[in-house]
Design an enzyme around this catalytic site. Structure first.
Site: not given
Length: 76
Positions: A10, A13
């Site tokens: 994501c 991240c």
């Protein structure tokens, strides 16, 4: 030093991974940075919210993107 970024890819991240790379460069230390996106491996750390940051096998942060300065302090 081994640093692992736990997350499935994501935006948060990726942001944590980039901040970690900057923090390591800023600290001048040598560190192996590894992105862990296997959900089973992430669960082995008992991390329920990503991104997670693991330094030398110890979970130091979950569920938020740390700043470069915060990460630099953790890697000392």
């Amino acid at each position: 030093m081994k640093i692992e970024i736990l997350g499935t890819g994501c935006a948060k991240c990726k942001a944590l991974e980039e901040a970690t790379k900057q923090a390591v460069a800023k600290s001048g230390k040598f560190a192996q940075i590894e992105k862990v996106d296997d959900i089973m491996k992430i669960m082995e750390y008992n991390v329920m919210s990503t991104p997670g940051l693991v330094i030398d096998g110890k979970v130091v942060s979950t569920g938020k993107v740390l700043s470069v300065d915060e990460i630099t302090a953790l890697i000392g």
